[in-house]
Motif scaffolding. Structure first.
Motif, PDB file in Angstrom:
ATOM      1  N   GLU A  23       0.843  -1.195   0.000  1.00 21.90           N
ATOM      2  CA  GLU A  23       0.000   0.000   0.000  1.00 21.90           C
ATOM      3  C   GLU A  23       0.877   1.244   0.000  1.00 21.90           C
ATOM      4  N   ALA A  24       0.555   2.159  -0.903  1.00 21.30           N
ATOM      5  CA  ALA A  24       1.294   3.420  -1.014  1.00 21.30           C
ATOM      6  C   ALA A  24       0.377   4.572  -0.654  1.00 21.30           C
ATOM      7  N   LYS A  25       0.910   5.500   0.118  1.00 22.48           N
ATOM      8  CA  LYS A  25       0.182   6.707   0.512  1.00 22.48           C
ATOM      9  C   LYS A  25       1.132   7.888   0.393  1.00 22.48           C
ATOM     10  N   GLN A  26       0.544   9.066   0.335  1.00 18.89           N
ATOM     11  CA  GLN A  26       1.362  10.268   0.322  1.00 18.89           C
ATOM     12  C   GLN A  26       2.131  10.336   1.633  1.00 18.89           C
ATOM     13  N   LYS A  27       3.423  10.599   1.548  1.00 19.31           N
ATOM     14  CA  LYS A  27       4.303  10.591   2.717  1.00 19.31           C
ATOM     15  C   LYS A  27       4.038  11.785   3.624  1.00 19.31           C
ATOM     16  N   GLN A  28       4.082  11.525   4.935  1.00 23.30           N
ATOM     17  CA  GLN A  28       3.972  12.577   5.946  1.00 23.30           C
ATOM     18  C   GLN A  28       5.244  12.562   6.785  1.00 23.30           C
ATOM     19  N   SER A  29       5.669  13.740   7.187  1.00 21.14           N
ATOM     20  CA  SER A  29       6.829  13.813   8.077  1.00 21.14           C
ATOM     21  C   SER A  29       6.419  13.334   9.460  1.00 21.14           C
ATOM     22  N   SER A  30       7.392  13.134  10.330  1.00 17.43           N
ATOM     23  CA  SER A  30       7.097  12.677  11.686  1.00 17.43           C
ATOM     24  C   SER A  30       6.255  13.691  12.456  1.00 17.43           C
ATOM     25  N   SER A  31       6.296  14.981  12.040  1.00 15.24           N
ATOM     26  CA  SER A  31       5.481  15.998  12.709  1.00 15.24           C
ATOM     27  C   SER A  31       4.106  16.147  12.065  1.00 15.24           C
ATOM     28  N   GLY A  32       3.809  15.317  11.043  1.00 16.40           N
ATOM     29  CA  GLY A  32       2.483  15.331  10.433  1.00 16.40           C
ATOM     30  C   GLY A  32       2.341  16.194   9.195  1.00 16.40           C
ATOM     31  N   VAL A  33       3.425  16.798   8.735  1.00 14.01           N
ATOM     32  CA  VAL A  33       3.366  17.633   7.535  1.00 14.01           C
ATOM     33  C   VAL A  33       3.309  16.718   6.313  1.00 14.01           C
ATOM     34  N   VAL A  34       2.302  16.938   5.453  1.00 13.26           N
ATOM     35  CA  VAL A  34       2.153  16.136   4.243  1.00 13.26           C
ATOM     36  C   VAL A  34       3.131  16.649   3.190  1.00 13.26           C
ATOM     37  N   LEU A  35       3.937  15.733   2.652  1.00 17.49           N
ATOM     38  CA  LEU A  35       4.919  16.094   1.638  1.00 17.49           C
ATOM     39  C   LEU A  35       4.241  16.150   0.267  1.00 17.49           C
ATOM     40  N   GLY A  36       4.967  16.533  -0.762  1.00 17.60           N
ATOM     41  CA  GLY A  36       4.413  16.669  -2.103  1.00 17.60           C
ATOM     42  C   GLY A  36       3.857  15.362  -2.643  1.00 17.60           C
ATOM     43  N   ASP A  37       3.055  15.460  -3.696  1.00 19.61           N
ATOM     44  CA  ASP A  37       2.442  14.249  -4.241  1.00 19.61           C
ATOM     45  C   ASP A  37       3.432  13.386  -5.017  1.00 19.61           C
ATOM     46  N   ASP A  38       4.689  13.808  -5.106  1.00 17.81           N
ATOM     47  CA  ASP A  38       5.715  12.981  -5.740  1.00 17.81           C
ATOM     48  C   ASP A  38       6.549  12.204  -4.715  1.00 17.81           C
ATOM     49  N   VAL A  39       6.136  12.243  -3.435  1.00 24.21           N
ATOM     50  CA  VAL A  39       6.816  11.496  -2.371  1.00 24.21           C
ATOM     51  C   VAL A  39       5.790  10.573  -1.715  1.00 24.21           C
ATOM     52  N   LEU A  40       6.040   9.268  -1.817  1.00 25.47           N
ATOM     53  CA  LEU A  40       5.111   8.272  -1.289  1.00 25.47           C
ATOM     54  C   LEU A  40       5.774   7.431  -0.208  1.00 25.47           C
ATOM     55  N   SER A  41       4.949   6.900   0.669  1.00 27.93           N
ATOM     56  CA  SER A  41       5.381   5.909   1.643  1.00 27.93           C
ATOM     57  C   SER A  41       4.750   4.593   1.205  1.00 27.93           C
ATOM     58  N   LEU A  42       5.559   3.560   1.043  1.00 29.76           N
ATOM     59  CA  LEU A  42       5.077   2.262   0.564  1.00 29.76           C
ATOM     60  C   LEU A  42       5.351   1.200   1.617  1.00 29.76           C
ATOM     61  N   GLU A  43       4.292   0.516   2.053  1.00 23.53           N
ATOM     62  CA  GLU A  43       4.435  -0.606   2.980  1.00 23.53           C
ATOM     63  C   GLU A  43       4.240  -1.892   2.197  1.00 23.53           C
ATOM     64  N   VAL A  44       5.207  -2.808   2.326  1.00 25.68           N
ATOM     65  CA  VAL A  44       5.145  -4.090   1.633  1.00 25.68           C
ATOM     66  C   VAL A  44       5.028  -5.185   2.684  1.00 25.68           C
TER      67      VAL A  44
END
Length: 193
Positions: free
Chosen positions: A149-170
């Protein structure tokens, strides 16, 4: 008479027994060209795609950190909704080899999501865009079980990064190089790479 001993199957170095989380940046590190850079949870580069041509090229190569090509992904010509073939490289010439996986694009107009049918040997999977999420998607098996599952990446403080940065859990016991190759196909279909 010589004894015959069965050989243990060679395991992919991209299989783990635990869930893995990656950060995917839809940019190449080489001259800021089109492509993708994938980091593991320790911040180390694990996979990369450098697309020196134009965005949405008809052929891209998924490489490891050292530049060894793991998969070549080619767009099939003359497909109504678009199709992609993935070739796993093992040092041999790819011209006569059969695709390791095939991705066929399907549009579901009523539900508003984009789905791709994936065939890997006898196994079948789907890529489904998450509802209401600009960059989120899942890779699921036919029973609906989540593989990645891929989602838009968030920093540890909760700031949503750009739509070209994803977090992927495998999920555990999945070939991460294959999952990354499928993510690359999805990026090409969505014109993000």
């Amino acid at each position: 008479m010589a004894k015959v001993h069965p050989q243990a199957p060679s395991l992919s170095p991209y299989l783990t027994s635990e869930k893995e989380t990656y950060t995917i940046w839809m940019k190449s590190l080489v001259y800021h060209t089109n492509g993708c850079t994938v980091y593991n949870s320790n911040g180390q580069i694990v996979f990369r795609v450098d697309n020196y041509e134009k965005k949405c090229s008809s052929e891209v190569h998924l490489m490891d950190l050292k530049g060894k090509v793991l998969y070549t992904i080619r767009k099939r010509k003359l497909q109504a909704f678009g199709g992609w073939d993935g070739y796993r490289l093992n040092g041999s010439d790819m011209k006569d080899s059969k695709p390791w996986f095939r991705v066929t694009r399907h549009c579901k107009m009523l539900m508003g999501d984009l789905a791709c049918q994936i065939t890997v040997g006898c196994d079948k999977y789907r890529i489904v865009r998450l509802t209401g999420k600009a960059a989120g998607f899942r890779i699921v098996n036919l029973d609906g079980k989540i593989i990645a599952e891929a989602k838009q990446k968030q920093s540890s403080s909760g700031v949503v990064l750009g739509d070209d940065v994803l977090s992927l859990e495998v999920e555990p016991h999945k070939d991460h190089s294959l999952i990354m190759a499928l993510v690359m196909v999805y990026g090409l279909i969505r014109r993000k790479m």
